[in-house]
Design an enzyme around this catalytic site. Sequence first.
Site, PDB file in Angstrom:
ATOM      1  N   GLU A 238      -9.181  24.763   3.900  1.00 51.98           N
ATOM      2  CA  GLU A 238      -8.170  23.986   3.219  1.00 51.98           C
ATOM      3  C   GLU A 238      -8.804  23.085   2.240  1.00 51.98           C
ATOM      4  O   GLU A 238      -8.125  22.593   1.346  1.00 51.98           O
ATOM      5  CB  GLU A 238      -7.453  23.238   4.224  1.00 51.98           C
ATOM      6  CG  GLU A 238      -8.194  22.077   5.050  1.00 51.98           C
ATOM      7  CD  GLU A 238      -8.921  22.480   6.225  1.00 51.98           C
ATOM      8  OE1 GLU A 238      -9.279  23.453   6.400  1.00 51.98           O
ATOM      9  OE2 GLU A 238      -9.465  21.567   7.179  1.00 51.98           O
TER      10      GLU A 238
ATOM     11  N   GLN B  52     -11.956  27.619  17.955  1.00 53.46           N
ATOM     12  CA  GLN B  52     -12.782  27.541  19.101  1.00 53.46           C
ATOM     13  C   GLN B  52     -11.570  27.622  20.203  1.00 53.46           C
ATOM     14  O   GLN B  52     -12.063  28.445  21.398  1.00 53.46           O
ATOM     15  CB  GLN B  52     -13.372  25.996  19.099  1.00 53.46           C
ATOM     16  CG  GLN B  52     -14.510  25.792  18.197  1.00 53.46           C
ATOM     17  CD  GLN B  52     -15.016  24.322  18.241  1.00 53.46           C
ATOM     18  OE1 GLN B  52     -14.725  23.476  18.905  1.00 53.46           O
ATOM     19  NE2 GLN B  52     -16.061  24.352  17.284  1.00 53.46           N
TER      20      GLN B  52
ATOM     21  N   HIS C  39     -13.774  24.844   7.144  1.00 48.57           N
ATOM     22  CA  HIS C  39     -12.414  24.213   6.566  1.00 48.57           C
ATOM     23  C   HIS C  39     -12.054  25.007   5.292  1.00 48.57           C
ATOM     24  O   HIS C  39     -12.507  24.268   4.227  1.00 48.57           O
ATOM     25  CB  HIS C  39     -12.352  22.760   6.557  1.00 48.57           C
ATOM     26  CG  HIS C  39     -12.904  22.054   7.740  1.00 48.57           C
ATOM     27  ND1 HIS C  39     -11.515  21.727   8.703  1.00 48.57           N
ATOM     28  CD2 HIS C  39     -13.832  21.852   8.608  1.00 48.57           C
ATOM     29  CE1 HIS C  39     -11.928  21.398   9.777  1.00 48.57           C
ATOM     30  NE2 HIS C  39     -13.357  21.418   9.788  1.00 48.57           N
TER      31      HIS C  39
ATOM     32  N   CYS D 192     -11.557  25.700  12.415  1.00 50.32           N
ATOM     33  CA  CYS D 192     -12.489  25.040  13.082  1.00 50.32           C
ATOM     34  C   CYS D 192     -12.173  24.799  14.682  1.00 50.32           C
ATOM     35  O   CYS D 192     -12.204  25.608  15.477  1.00 50.32           O
ATOM     36  CB  CYS D 192     -12.562  23.484  12.413  1.00 50.32           C
ATOM     37  SG  CYS D 192     -14.449  22.877  12.623  1.00 50.32           S
TER      38      CYS D 192
ATOM     39  N   LEU E 282       1.437   3.328  -2.296  1.00 48.33           N
ATOM     40  CA  LEU E 282       2.276   3.792  -3.519  1.00 48.33           C
ATOM     41  C   LEU E 282       1.875   4.982  -4.335  1.00 48.33           C
ATOM     42  O   LEU E 282       2.554   5.091  -5.185  1.00 48.33           O
ATOM     43  CB  LEU E 282       2.105   2.533  -4.407  1.00 48.33           C
ATOM     44  CG  LEU E 282       2.884   1.266  -4.288  1.00 48.33           C
ATOM     45  CD1 LEU E 282       2.526   0.174  -5.235  1.00 48.33           C
ATOM     46  CD2 LEU E 282       4.387   1.325  -4.067  1.00 48.33           C
TER      47      LEU E 282
ATOM     48  N   LYS F 150      -1.415   5.676  -5.221  1.00 51.03           N
ATOM     49  CA  LYS F 150      -2.634   5.424  -6.187  1.00 51.03           C
ATOM     50  C   LYS F 150      -3.459   6.657  -6.464  1.00 51.03           C
ATOM     51  O   LYS F 150      -3.985   6.773  -7.639  1.00 51.03           O
ATOM     52  CB  LYS F 150      -3.340   4.194  -5.904  1.00 51.03           C
ATOM     53  CG  LYS F 150      -3.047   2.719  -6.766  1.00 51.03           C
ATOM     54  CD  LYS F 150      -4.323   1.663  -6.035  1.00 51.03           C
ATOM     55  CE  LYS F 150      -4.245   1.857  -4.597  1.00 51.03           C
ATOM     56  NZ  LYS F 150      -5.310   1.111  -3.902  1.00 51.03           N
ATOM     57  N   GLY F 151      -3.777   7.257  -5.246  1.00 48.14           N
ATOM     58  CA  GLY F 151      -4.748   8.275  -5.449  1.00 48.14           C
ATOM     59  C   GLY F 151      -4.021   9.505  -6.254  1.00 48.14           C
ATOM     60  O   GLY F 151      -4.691  10.143  -6.910  1.00 48.14           O
TER      61      GLY F 151
ATOM     62  N   SER G 252       0.872  -1.409  -0.043  1.00 54.44           N
ATOM     63  CA  SER G 252       0.071  -0.085  -0.130  1.00 54.44           C
ATOM     64  C   SER G 252       0.868   1.247   0.046  1.00 54.44           C
ATOM     65  O   SER G 252       2.025   1.290   0.236  1.00 54.44           O
ATOM     66  CB  SER G 252      -0.886   0.147   1.377  1.00 54.44           C
ATOM     67  OG  SER G 252      -0.302  -0.059   2.577  1.00 54.44           O
TER      68      SER G 252
ATOM     69  N   ILE H  86      -8.559  -9.734   1.059  1.00 59.15           N
ATOM     70  CA  ILE H  86      -9.816 -10.477   0.646  1.00 59.15           C
ATOM     71  C   ILE H  86     -10.940  -9.418   0.783  1.00 59.15           C
ATOM     72  O   ILE H  86     -11.783  -9.708  -0.218  1.00 59.15           O
ATOM     73  CB  ILE H  86      -9.937 -11.421   2.204  1.00 59.15           C
ATOM     74  CG1 ILE H  86      -9.058 -12.379   2.309  1.00 59.15           C
ATOM     75  CG2 ILE H  86     -11.528 -11.775   2.239  1.00 59.15           C
ATOM     76  CD1 ILE H  86      -9.008 -13.292   3.521  1.00 59.15           C
TER      77      ILE H  86
ATOM     78  N   THR I 104       5.954  -7.469  -8.965  1.00 56.08           N
ATOM     79  CA  THR I 104       5.075  -6.838  -9.763  1.00 56.08           C
ATOM     80  C   THR I 104       4.397  -8.212 -10.462  1.00 56.08           C
ATOM     81  O   THR I 104       3.296  -8.266 -10.927  1.00 56.08           O
ATOM     82  CB  THR I 104       5.715  -5.924 -10.955  1.00 56.08           C
ATOM     83  OG1 THR I 104       6.142  -4.778 -10.114  1.00 56.08           O
ATOM     84  CG2 THR I 104       4.852  -5.876 -12.062  1.00 56.08           C
TER      85      THR I 104
ATOM     86  N   LYS J  78      14.281  -5.294  -8.987  1.00 54.38           N
ATOM     87  CA  LYS J  78      13.375  -6.458  -8.956  1.00 54.38           C
ATOM     88  C   LYS J  78      11.831  -6.298  -9.530  1.00 54.38           C
ATOM     89  O   LYS J  78      11.321  -5.667  -9.299  1.00 54.38           O
ATOM     90  CB  LYS J  78      13.394  -6.829  -7.739  1.00 54.38           C
ATOM     91  CG  LYS J  78      14.655  -7.461  -7.081  1.00 54.38           C
ATOM     92  CD  LYS J  78      15.476  -8.564  -7.630  1.00 54.38           C
ATOM     93  CE  LYS J  78      16.834  -8.879  -7.425  1.00 54.38           C
ATOM     94  NZ  LYS J  78      17.401 -10.018  -8.430  1.00 54.38           N
TER      95      LYS J  78
END
Length: 533
Positions: free
Chosen positions: A510, A386, A508, A382, A15, A17-18, A13, A149, A192, A188
């Site tokens: 941002e 406060q 927010h 936010c 990597l 992807k997003g 994970s 899974i 992959t 390597k």
Amino acid sequence: MPKYIFVTGGVVSSLGKGIASASIGKLLESRGLKVTLIKCDPYINVDPGTMNPYQHGEVYVTDDGAETDLDLGHYERFTNAPLGKNNNVTTGKVYYSVISKERRGDYLGKTVQVIPHITDEIKNSIRRVARGKNFDVVIVEIGGTVGDIEGLPFLEAIRQLTIEEGHHNAINILVTLVPYIKSASEIKTKPTQHSVGKLREIGIQPDILICRSERHIAREAKEKIALFCNVRDEAVIEALDVESIYEVPVMFSNEKLDKLIMKLLNLKYKGHDLYEWRSKVLQRIKNPKREVKIAVVGKYITLQDAYKSIYEALIHGGIANDAKVHIERVDSDDIHKNGAKKYLKDVKGVLIPGGFGYRGIEGKVKAVRYAREKEIPFFGICLGMQTAVIEFARNVCGLRCANSTEFKKNTAYPVISLLEKQKGVKIKGGTMRLGLYPCRLKNATKSKSAYKKSKISERHRHRYEFNNKYKGVMEKKGLLVAGVYPKANLAEIIELENHPWFVACQFHPEFKSKPDKPHPLFKAFIGASLRLS
Ligand code: GLN
């Protein structure tokens, strides 16, 4: 009919992807295509709104008030795709819908099963996003890693979609890792090969491999990957580590990824335009004229992803001022223990982001006090707003034990308290004040001069509010309510009058900042901080 690009991830994970999906979106937009993006998350939560940052990182909020995966933040920062609640599909949402239909009797007489009922629901959720919208391309990113899974129903659904949509209408891209083994001085390809093997067992043959690597992948290695993974040589795309995520679209374009996608999807060739992105964004990130150090004081600062959009928006504020922003991540508990001076004496601006719960609050209050007294530009967001109100009430207005009722139910001075509407709310999921609300800005305020208009609208995610009972006392001492949600007279922005730049907002900002369209408040905050440098 839109074309589909399915993006999966292999080997490990994280990597990117997003960012890869967002960059593909950017590249296709730069060729004049209309795109949208969907993130499929295989967890059973209906949305990430109830998860803590250690589990999930930031919860990103869209205009329509959906609490979504942070990858939607990348999609919105890189592209112009309009995103909302339907752009994040989770296992929880899918099962929720299928089980509700079963109870209603929609499947009467049938056994309800993963295939076809769950997979049909996933396919419908994906197709629903594009219906009636004229998108040329829908990019669908599947969360997790091939072999998980819980991801299987999503992979089965995209396998079916690939077949149903047909040749030239849907392609599969695998983002994978090509590690470099130091002792052998070699990259390597085996991991992959295994991931592609796993995908093929399910019936998916990737068309393109995006290979993350810290070293250049030589032509022979590319040929080897292509041969073993059953793709053409040109479909092995090298994705080296880069300094800034905003370089990724240009790197992909240099690898001719966009041309290849257009060829595979039979899309009409149009020249691309990345000129603005290169000149307005990358040029300034790489060769800034100035630099500035900003502290972000939070309780999740050790986590890379907890304040993702805040960090990005600060970088955008830097781009707008032709400056590199060095972000100093400060743990509010450390300030609580050792005082603010130790951590904030060298910074030119202090930002306190959003958050929940009492831990870390007293450290944040100390940080606010330091910024207020030392006249360091301060930006509260936010929970940051406060805590700024609590600090001002305690140390300027003399309301010694002022607090938010989130932290102390029976506080003598509830300067932040629950909205009447929120008082009866027992269910936690999706019940905060969420999404876009309008706000009217007062004249002659720092906010008005940042936005250069009076009517704005921003995204929210909170339950507690500035308590108007204390407005009079605070305004007398120099705290100004600079922005209000007119319909309910809720304070949306506060400012301090006798301070170079002290602005805090309940919303927010941002979430609406982009590298090529920096948010006005972040731009103004960095501008004010640079003046101190
Ligand atoms: N915990 C505060 C509230 O619910 C602030 C929320 C936030 O910072 N997003 O109002």
